[in-house]
Write a protein that holds these residues in place. Structure first.
Motif, mmCIF file in Angstrom:
data_model
loop_
_atom_site.group_PDB
_atom_site.id
_atom_site.type_symbol
_atom_site.label_atom_id
_atom_site.label_comp_id
_atom_site.label_asym_id
_atom_site.label_seq_id
_atom_site.Cartn_x
_atom_site.Cartn_y
_atom_site.Cartn_z
ATOM 1 N N VAL A 262 -2.091 -1.318 -1.745
ATOM 2 C CA VAL A 262 -2.118 -1.555 -2.719
ATOM 3 C C VAL A 262 -3.453 -2.172 -3.178
ATOM 4 C CG1 VAL A 262 -1.496 -3.998 -3.315
ATOM 5 C CG2 VAL A 262 -0.059 -3.486 -1.533
ATOM 6 N N ARG A 263 -4.621 -2.403 -2.529
ATOM 7 C CA ARG A 263 -5.996 -2.757 -3.089
ATOM 8 C C ARG A 263 -6.513 -0.930 -3.724
ATOM 9 N NH1 ARG A 263 -6.421 -5.747 1.532
ATOM 10 N NH2 ARG A 263 -7.196 -4.670 2.727
ATOM 11 N N GLY A 264 -6.116 -0.380 -3.846
ATOM 12 C CA GLY A 264 -6.419 0.713 -4.028
ATOM 13 C C GLY A 264 -7.394 1.701 -3.192
ATOM 14 N N GLU A 265 -7.915 1.096 -1.546
ATOM 15 C CA GLU A 265 -8.984 1.171 -0.979
ATOM 16 C C GLU A 265 -8.168 2.888 -0.148
ATOM 17 O OE1 GLU A 265 -9.231 -1.866 1.814
ATOM 18 O OE2 GLU A 265 -9.832 -3.177 0.641
ATOM 19 N N THR A 266 -6.812 2.824 0.354
ATOM 20 C CA THR A 266 -6.635 4.303 1.065
ATOM 21 C C THR A 266 -5.641 4.708 -0.133
ATOM 22 O OG1 THR A 266 -5.082 3.197 2.284
ATOM 23 C CG2 THR A 266 -7.566 3.509 2.985
ATOM 24 N N GLY A 267 -4.850 5.845 -0.407
ATOM 25 C CA GLY A 267 -3.638 5.727 -0.571
ATOM 26 C C GLY A 267 -3.337 7.338 -1.932
ATOM 27 N N ASP A 268 -2.684 8.126 -1.630
ATOM 28 C CA ASP A 268 -2.035 9.153 -3.004
ATOM 29 C C ASP A 268 -2.084 8.402 -4.037
ATOM 30 O OD1 ASP A 268 -1.933 10.883 -4.666
ATOM 31 O OD2 ASP A 268 -1.268 12.545 -3.569
ATOM 32 N N PRO A 269 -2.434 7.960 -4.865
ATOM 33 C CA PRO A 269 -1.718 7.058 -6.440
ATOM 34 C C PRO A 269 0.119 7.978 -6.945
ATOM 35 C CG PRO A 269 -3.413 8.189 -7.214
ATOM 36 C CD PRO A 269 -3.906 8.635 -5.707
ATOM 37 N N ARG A 270 -0.106 9.292 -6.445
ATOM 38 C CA ARG A 270 1.217 10.300 -6.261
ATOM 39 C C ARG A 270 2.396 9.491 -5.941
ATOM 40 N NH1 ARG A 270 -1.738 15.536 -6.724
ATOM 41 N NH2 ARG A 270 -2.779 14.867 -5.092
ATOM 42 N N ASP A 271 1.832 9.084 -4.051
ATOM 43 C CA ASP A 271 2.844 9.254 -3.162
ATOM 44 C C ASP A 271 3.774 7.756 -3.724
ATOM 45 O OD1 ASP A 271 4.072 7.585 -1.284
ATOM 46 O OD2 ASP A 271 2.193 7.929 -0.097
ATOM 47 N N VAL B 219 2.596 4.620 -2.617
ATOM 48 C CA VAL B 219 1.742 3.481 -3.006
ATOM 49 C C VAL B 219 2.107 3.049 -4.275
ATOM 50 C CG1 VAL B 219 -1.043 4.394 -3.270
ATOM 51 C CG2 VAL B 219 0.303 4.934 -1.122
ATOM 52 N N ALA B 220 2.332 3.941 -4.897
ATOM 53 C CA ALA B 220 2.834 3.695 -6.665
ATOM 54 C C ALA B 220 3.524 2.312 -6.961
ATOM 55 C CB ALA B 220 2.962 4.946 -7.286
ATOM 56 N N ALA B 221 4.542 2.620 -5.918
ATOM 57 C CA ALA B 221 5.889 1.309 -5.953
ATOM 58 C C ALA B 221 4.787 0.140 -5.571
ATOM 59 C CB ALA B 221 6.748 1.547 -5.441
ATOM 60 N N LEU B 222 3.670 -0.299 -5.037
ATOM 61 C CA LEU B 222 3.252 -1.241 -4.354
ATOM 62 C C LEU B 222 2.291 -1.597 -5.651
ATOM 63 C CD1 LEU B 222 2.696 0.125 -0.564
ATOM 64 C CD2 LEU B 222 3.993 -2.286 -1.618
ATOM 65 N N ARG B 223 1.507 -0.618 -5.795
ATOM 66 C CA ARG B 223 0.025 -0.949 -6.921
ATOM 67 C C ARG B 223 1.368 -1.677 -8.689
ATOM 68 N NH1 ARG B 223 -4.060 4.156 -5.861
ATOM 69 N NH2 ARG B 223 -4.005 3.643 -3.819
ATOM 70 N N ARG B 224 2.418 -1.073 -8.030
ATOM 71 C CA ARG B 224 2.563 -1.995 -9.291
ATOM 72 C C ARG B 224 4.135 -3.343 -9.055
ATOM 73 N NH1 ARG B 224 3.581 -3.007 -14.518
ATOM 74 N NH2 ARG B 224 5.936 -2.792 -15.598
ATOM 75 N N ALA B 225 4.414 -3.341 -8.171
ATOM 76 C CA ALA B 225 4.588 -4.097 -7.170
ATOM 77 C C ALA B 225 3.127 -5.628 -7.949
ATOM 78 C CB ALA B 225 5.159 -4.915 -6.114
ATOM 79 N N ALA B 226 2.221 -5.769 -7.388
ATOM 80 C CA ALA B 226 0.852 -6.393 -7.148
ATOM 81 C C ALA B 226 0.836 -6.303 -8.353
ATOM 82 C CB ALA B 226 0.171 -5.276 -6.458
ATOM 83 N N ALA B 227 0.352 -5.783 -9.427
ATOM 84 C CA ALA B 227 0.385 -5.721 -10.454
ATOM 85 C C ALA B 227 0.804 -6.448 -11.145
ATOM 86 C CB ALA B 227 -0.039 -4.673 -11.610
ATOM 87 N N LEU B 228 2.576 -6.608 -10.971
ATOM 88 C CA LEU B 228 3.428 -7.379 -11.751
ATOM 89 C C LEU B 228 3.146 -8.554 -11.577
ATOM 90 C CD1 LEU B 228 6.816 -5.190 -11.801
ATOM 91 C CD2 LEU B 228 5.043 -5.972 -13.724
ATOM 92 N N ARG B 229 3.126 -9.236 -9.789
ATOM 93 C CA ARG B 229 2.519 -10.857 -9.142
ATOM 94 C C ARG B 229 1.198 -11.220 -9.932
ATOM 95 N NH1 ARG B 229 -0.422 -12.062 -4.884
ATOM 96 N NH2 ARG B 229 0.875 -13.946 -3.707
ATOM 97 N N ARG C 114 10.693 -0.287 6.630
ATOM 98 C CA ARG C 114 10.192 0.227 7.024
ATOM 99 C C ARG C 114 10.581 2.318 6.237
ATOM 100 N NH1 ARG C 114 7.575 4.043 7.360
ATOM 101 N NH2 ARG C 114 6.656 4.800 9.094
ATOM 102 N N ALA C 115 12.129 2.230 5.759
ATOM 103 C CA ALA C 115 12.116 3.466 4.942
ATOM 104 C C ALA C 115 11.616 3.127 3.766
ATOM 105 C CB ALA C 115 13.718 3.691 4.700
ATOM 106 N N GLU C 116 11.628 1.616 2.892
ATOM 107 C CA GLU C 116 10.783 2.312 1.651
ATOM 108 C C GLU C 116 8.710 2.606 1.798
ATOM 109 O OE1 GLU C 116 11.889 1.973 -0.892
ATOM 110 O OE2 GLU C 116 14.134 1.313 -0.388
ATOM 111 N N LEU C 117 8.476 1.864 2.445
ATOM 112 C CA LEU C 117 6.695 2.880 2.737
ATOM 113 C C LEU C 117 6.253 3.723 3.132
ATOM 114 C CD1 LEU C 117 6.128 -1.334 4.199
ATOM 115 C CD2 LEU C 117 5.676 -0.061 2.412
ATOM 116 N N GLY C 118 7.106 4.712 3.744
ATOM 117 C CA GLY C 118 7.063 6.161 4.029
ATOM 118 C C GLY C 118 5.577 6.090 4.999
ATOM 119 N N GLY C 119 4.311 6.531 4.001
ATOM 120 C CA GLY C 119 3.961 7.201 5.707
ATOM 121 C C GLY C 119 3.607 5.707 6.262
ATOM 122 N N LEU C 120 3.145 4.875 5.178
ATOM 123 C CA LEU C 120 1.929 3.614 5.770
ATOM 124 C C LEU C 120 2.936 3.066 6.697
ATOM 125 C CD1 LEU C 120 1.725 2.064 2.288
ATOM 126 C CD2 LEU C 120 0.095 4.021 3.304
#
Length: 370
Positions: free
Chosen positions: A339-348, A351-361, A323-329
């Motif tokens: 993760v899918r890019g539908e919502t969220g500020d990429p500067r967050d 959000v950036a860490a989640l999208r990076r993790a999804a790309a690596l996966r 919960r602490a890692e996910l901030g306002g999510l």
């Protein structure tokens, strides 16, 4: 319905989850959460077996046998080796009195007498009062020891083993949080003793309480007594509870504002287990809860709150670190949408860490399929 009195376990559990308004309101109102959980269809599994209760009682009796000789020896060895060793003349005053108020007054008198008398004193199951939300909560520690210098130590006796000098960290942490509540109650008793008017002090000099006696000091290192290895022989460890005491103190300060939470509830909100299930569920859900997996070991309503958190897709069900890692999510759907890019500020950062993790996966899965 009669209010359920707060005890040290309940107050320690409040401190372990200070953001849960639901528990603050229910405990502040004295609601029986075990009965409430059963009425909601998610019964609590709290409680010890009869065998465990008997084993714990037998171990405590052994620790306190012969006027507490073993217990006082452990206190001297672990907490106050520079003091004179306890002997057979150590005092064990009678603390019996009618009702919790009477026992609290008798305990206060025994503490006053022991503080100025010198030598060692063992108070077996004293009764302490702690102000909680404007009303007294009566607490009963296993023991309190008064040292020759007039300082006071809380003793917690537990039946879980201490293997090679260490015990289960989770159980030690729970014992430390519970002991911190007793330390706070003792500090209130010490403050009342120190603030007594001069006339009262002079009148009690015959009992050795004041008149040059040391000012009472509550030690922030408590003694945890447990069975040694797989035997029934007692061993002990000193546990510093300053951090737990500070957290508990802050949470109790918040409890004094429980009326502010109640003001936000619908008029006529009631938590009686005798209400119809739908009405009772609506009343409970009107108070926000902060569920975490740790609640399963500390709160009777944990199974109900877990089911609701899972149904809502709340990320708190995955644990406080997540919960602490996910901030306002706040929900799993929010996380997946980010993760899918539908919502969220990429500067967050989350959000950036989640999208990076999804790309690596995705890269890893693509490589595995080649």
């Amino acid at each position: 319905m009669p209010a359920k009195a707060l005890d040290a376990r309940a107050l320690a559990a409040l401190a372990a989850n200070p953001g849960c308004r639901r528990r603050a309101v229910l405990d502040g109102a004295g609601v029986d959460k075990t009965a409430l959980a059963s009425a909601l269809g998610s019964p609590s599994v709290f409680g010890r077996s009869q065998f465990a209760f008997m084993r714990g009682h037998a171990f405590e009796s052994r620790v306190k046998a012969d006027g507490g000789a073993v217990l006082l020896r452990l206190v001297h060895e672990k907490l106050d080796p520079g003091a004179e060793p306890p002997d057979s003349d150590a005092r064990v005053p009678d603390l019996s009195a009618p009702g919790p108020e009477g026992r609290t007054a008798r305990t206060a008198l025994a503490l006053r007498e022991a503080t100025g008398a010198g030598g060692w004193t063992l108070l077996d199951h004293p009764m302490l009062a702690l102000d909680v939300a404007g009303s007294p909560a009566f607490l009963e520690p296993d023991a309190v020891v008064v040292h020759p210098d007039g300082s006071w130590t809380v003793v917690e006796i537990k039946s879980f083993p201490m293997l090679d000098g260490s015990a289960d960290p989770a159980k030690v942490g729970a014992a430390a949080r519970q002991a911190a509540v007793y330390v706070l109650a003792l500090e209130e008793a010490a403050a009342r003793l120190e603030a007594r008017p001069e006339g009262a002090a002079g009148a009690s000099r015959d009992h050795g309480a004041r008149g040059g006696a040391p000012v009472p000091r509550v030690r922030h290192r408590i003694l945890l007594v447990c069975p040694k290895d797989f035997s029934n022989l007692p061993t002990a460890s000193a546990v510093d509870v300053r951090r737990q005491r500070a957290v508990t103190s802050r949470q109790l300060a918040r409890l004094t504002r429980v009326a502010d939470i109640v003001d936000t509830l619908p008029e006529g909100t009631c938590f009686s287990p005798e209400l119809p299930a739908e009405e009772l569920t609506a009343a409970v859900e009107s108070v926000p809860a902060v569920y975490a997996p740790e609640c399963l070991s500390a709160c009777e309503l944990a199974f109900h709150c877990r089911a609701r958190a899972r149904a809502a897709g709340a990320v708190t069900a995955l644990g406080r670190p997540v919960r602490a890692e996910l901030g306002g999510l706040a929900t799993v759907d929010d996380v997946l949408a980010a993760v899918r890019g539908e919502t969220g500020d990429p500067r967050d950062p989350a959000v950036a860490a989640l999208r990076r993790a999804a790309a690596l996966r995705a890269e890893a899965l693509e490589a595995a399929c080649r």
